[in-house]
Design a protein around this motif. Sequence first.
Motif, PDB file in Angstrom:
ATOM      1  N   ILE A 169     -14.353  13.009 -46.709  1.00 31.57           N
ATOM      2  CA  ILE A 169     -12.972  12.550 -46.912  1.00 31.57           C
ATOM      3  C   ILE A 169     -12.859  11.266 -47.738  1.00 31.57           C
ATOM      4  O   ILE A 169     -11.756  10.908 -48.168  1.00 31.57           O
ATOM      5  CB  ILE A 169     -12.231  12.350 -45.561  1.00 31.57           C
ATOM      6  CG1 ILE A 169     -12.856  11.215 -44.736  1.00 31.57           C
ATOM      7  CG2 ILE A 169     -12.175  13.659 -44.776  1.00 31.57           C
ATOM      8  CD1 ILE A 169     -12.075  10.877 -43.453  1.00 31.57           C
ATOM      9  N   LYS A 170     -13.982  10.602 -47.999  1.00 27.33           N
ATOM     10  CA  LYS A 170     -13.937   9.312 -48.707  1.00 27.33           C
ATOM     11  C   LYS A 170     -13.098   9.326 -49.996  1.00 27.33           C
ATOM     12  O   LYS A 170     -12.370   8.366 -50.258  1.00 27.33           O
ATOM     13  CB  LYS A 170     -15.356   8.816 -49.012  1.00 27.33           C
ATOM     14  CG  LYS A 170     -15.934   7.967 -47.892  1.00 27.33           C
ATOM     15  CD  LYS A 170     -17.344   7.488 -48.215  1.00 27.33           C
ATOM     16  CE  LYS A 170     -17.923   6.702 -47.050  1.00 27.33           C
ATOM     17  NZ  LYS A 170     -19.342   6.351 -47.245  1.00 27.33           N
ATOM     18  N   PRO A 171     -13.175  10.398 -50.832  1.00 28.68           N
ATOM     19  CA  PRO A 171     -12.365  10.371 -52.056  1.00 28.68           C
ATOM     20  C   PRO A 171     -10.852  10.415 -51.807  1.00 28.68           C
ATOM     21  O   PRO A 171     -10.078  10.118 -52.712  1.00 28.68           O
ATOM     22  CB  PRO A 171     -12.806  11.645 -52.795  1.00 28.68           C
ATOM     23  CG  PRO A 171     -14.092  12.061 -52.164  1.00 28.68           C
ATOM     24  CD  PRO A 171     -14.042  11.586 -50.762  1.00 28.68           C
ATOM     25  N   PHE A 172     -10.450  10.759 -50.586  1.00 29.34           N
ATOM     26  CA  PHE A 172      -9.022  10.973 -50.315  1.00 29.34           C
ATOM     27  C   PHE A 172      -8.401   9.910 -49.419  1.00 29.34           C
ATOM     28  O   PHE A 172      -7.217   9.960 -49.117  1.00 29.34           O
ATOM     29  CB  PHE A 172      -8.824  12.357 -49.674  1.00 29.34           C
ATOM     30  CG  PHE A 172      -9.285  13.473 -50.566  1.00 29.34           C
ATOM     31  CD1 PHE A 172      -8.493  13.926 -51.611  1.00 29.34           C
ATOM     32  CD2 PHE A 172     -10.541  14.045 -50.385  1.00 29.34           C
ATOM     33  CE1 PHE A 172      -8.928  14.936 -52.455  1.00 29.34           C
ATOM     34  CE2 PHE A 172     -10.990  15.049 -51.226  1.00 29.34           C
ATOM     35  CZ  PHE A 172     -10.184  15.493 -52.264  1.00 29.34           C
ATOM     36  N   ILE A 173      -9.218   8.939 -48.947  1.00 26.25           N
ATOM     37  CA  ILE A 173      -8.702   7.904 -48.049  1.00 26.25           C
ATOM     38  C   ILE A 173      -9.054   6.517 -48.567  1.00 26.25           C
ATOM     39  O   ILE A 173      -9.894   6.368 -49.456  1.00 26.25           O
ATOM     40  CB  ILE A 173      -9.275   8.061 -46.615  1.00 26.25           C
ATOM     41  CG1 ILE A 173     -10.810   7.929 -46.640  1.00 26.25           C
ATOM     42  CG2 ILE A 173      -8.835   9.372 -45.977  1.00 26.25           C
ATOM     43  CD1 ILE A 173     -11.453   7.679 -45.291  1.00 26.25           C
ATOM     44  N   HIS A 174      -8.400   5.517 -48.004  1.00 28.05           N
ATOM     45  CA  HIS A 174      -8.767   4.124 -48.274  1.00 28.05           C
ATOM     46  C   HIS A 174      -9.714   3.635 -47.178  1.00 28.05           C
ATOM     47  O   HIS A 174      -9.514   3.949 -46.006  1.00 28.05           O
ATOM     48  CB  HIS A 174      -7.534   3.213 -48.247  1.00 28.05           C
ATOM     49  CG  HIS A 174      -6.512   3.532 -49.278  1.00 28.05           C
ATOM     50  ND1 HIS A 174      -6.822   3.867 -50.577  1.00 28.05           N
ATOM     51  CD2 HIS A 174      -5.152   3.560 -49.196  1.00 28.05           C
ATOM     52  CE1 HIS A 174      -5.705   4.080 -51.254  1.00 28.05           C
ATOM     53  NE2 HIS A 174      -4.676   3.920 -50.439  1.00 28.05           N
ATOM     54  N   ASN A 175     -10.720   2.855 -47.578  1.00 29.29           N
ATOM     55  CA  ASN A 175     -11.486   2.085 -46.595  1.00 29.29           C
ATOM     56  C   ASN A 175     -10.669   0.813 -46.359  1.00 29.29           C
ATOM     57  O   ASN A 175     -10.670  -0.100 -47.168  1.00 29.29           O
ATOM     58  CB  ASN A 175     -12.881   1.762 -47.134  1.00 29.29           C
ATOM     59  CG  ASN A 175     -13.755   1.087 -46.072  1.00 29.29           C
ATOM     60  OD1 ASN A 175     -13.258   0.406 -45.189  1.00 29.29           O
ATOM     61  ND2 ASN A 175     -15.051   1.271 -46.179  1.00 29.29           N
ATOM     62  N   THR A 176      -9.925   0.801 -45.273  1.00 31.85           N
ATOM     63  CA  THR A 176      -8.902  -0.224 -45.061  1.00 31.85           C
ATOM     64  C   THR A 176      -9.498  -1.581 -44.693  1.00 31.85           C
ATOM     65  O   THR A 176     -10.588  -1.654 -44.139  1.00 31.85           O
ATOM     66  CB  THR A 176      -7.938   0.228 -43.947  1.00 31.85           C
ATOM     67  OG1 THR A 176      -8.705   0.618 -42.800  1.00 31.85           O
ATOM     68  CG2 THR A 176      -7.093   1.407 -44.404  1.00 31.85           C
ATOM     69  N   PRO A 177      -8.764  -2.664 -45.009  1.00 28.84           N
ATOM     70  CA  PRO A 177      -9.294  -4.011 -44.746  1.00 28.84           C
ATOM     71  C   PRO A 177      -9.329  -4.367 -43.262  1.00 28.84           C
ATOM     72  O   PRO A 177      -8.670  -3.727 -42.434  1.00 28.84           O
ATOM     73  CB  PRO A 177      -8.298  -4.922 -45.484  1.00 28.84           C
ATOM     74  CG  PRO A 177      -7.048  -4.138 -45.601  1.00 28.84           C
ATOM     75  CD  PRO A 177      -7.452  -2.695 -45.678  1.00 28.84           C
ATOM     76  N   VAL A 178     -10.116  -5.377 -42.948  1.00 28.40           N
ATOM     77  CA  VAL A 178     -10.195  -5.915 -41.583  1.00 28.40           C
ATOM     78  C   VAL A 178      -9.708  -7.361 -41.634  1.00 28.40           C
ATOM     79  O   VAL A 178     -10.196  -8.163 -42.422  1.00 28.40           O
ATOM     80  CB  VAL A 178     -11.642  -5.860 -41.044  1.00 28.40           C
ATOM     81  CG1 VAL A 178     -11.717  -6.468 -39.645  1.00 28.40           C
ATOM     82  CG2 VAL A 178     -12.154  -4.422 -41.027  1.00 28.40           C
TER      83      VAL A 178
END
Length: 311
Positions: free
Chosen positions: A13-22
């Motif tokens: 799923i990495k290409p379709f989601i954001h790795n969101t900030p902390v």
Amino acid sequence: MHKQQLIDCHERIKPFIHNTPVLTSRLIDEMAGAHLFFKCENFQRMGAFKMRGAANAIMQLSDEQKKNGVVTHSSGNFAQALSLSAQSLGVKAYIVMPSSAPQVKKDAVKGYGGILIECEPTLAARERESDRIVNEHGATFIHPSNNDHVILGQGTACKELLELYPDLDYVVTPVGGGGLIAGTALAAYYFGNDCKVIGGEPFEVDDAYRSLQSGKIETNTTTNTIADGLKTQLGDRNFPIIQKHVEEIVRVTEEEIIAAMRLIWERLKIVCEPSSAVALAAIFKKKDELSGKKIGVIISGGNVDISALPF
């Protein structure tokens, strides 16, 4: 569900989601007496963690199933998540929504390319319409929280958090349908270092708390809570995971939810929905036991009607 499935899901799923900030806040840390790390899924595509599970569930379908589309019933974030995921993957999404759902959410579903079907605001009507679409169009039904692929997808938020902070003592999430906390519990078990998971739940919809007490899935007779994303109940796919891997569920009052939500807006300077604030409220409730601990907090989403804020 094992570790490799979670790893494969995340890669998929990495290409379709954001790795969101902390984000962190020294002031909130002082108030909580602990070190808090907020995983900001309000910055996720479509504004909530549900994008993760929706994308994974669609990607696991066969070509034949993709051709016939997907269907879900949801009045909120999963409706938007499935619409946007389907659009990103070139799949038709039929979204059954109660006629009472906020217009802004209906508009969002249409904006993401979902095919909106309205029904009476009862669970029976939602299920009846969903079944009809399955029968008429051959679409595949995807449940917002009681689906293995959805659960794995939701667990990737905690996996990302633990990649940054591998030594968290706890991760705290809100509990509604149980997809997020089940996925989080799996991620904490496989990727944490003796990391425990706690759920936050409103007293007004404390079915998960009661389910853990009784050992069977309980329901709510009323749903009188500001945390509109948490009115759904656990399912047979996520409940066993919760029983096995979740430490406890902490109940909070409506006043505590509102106070925590206000604090997140004021101190982290971010928009979060009431459901997200339930996790922080639970941490304050357990302050004595969590003193000095390193705690991850999943800010589940930011889809809130800003014309109707509770403060």
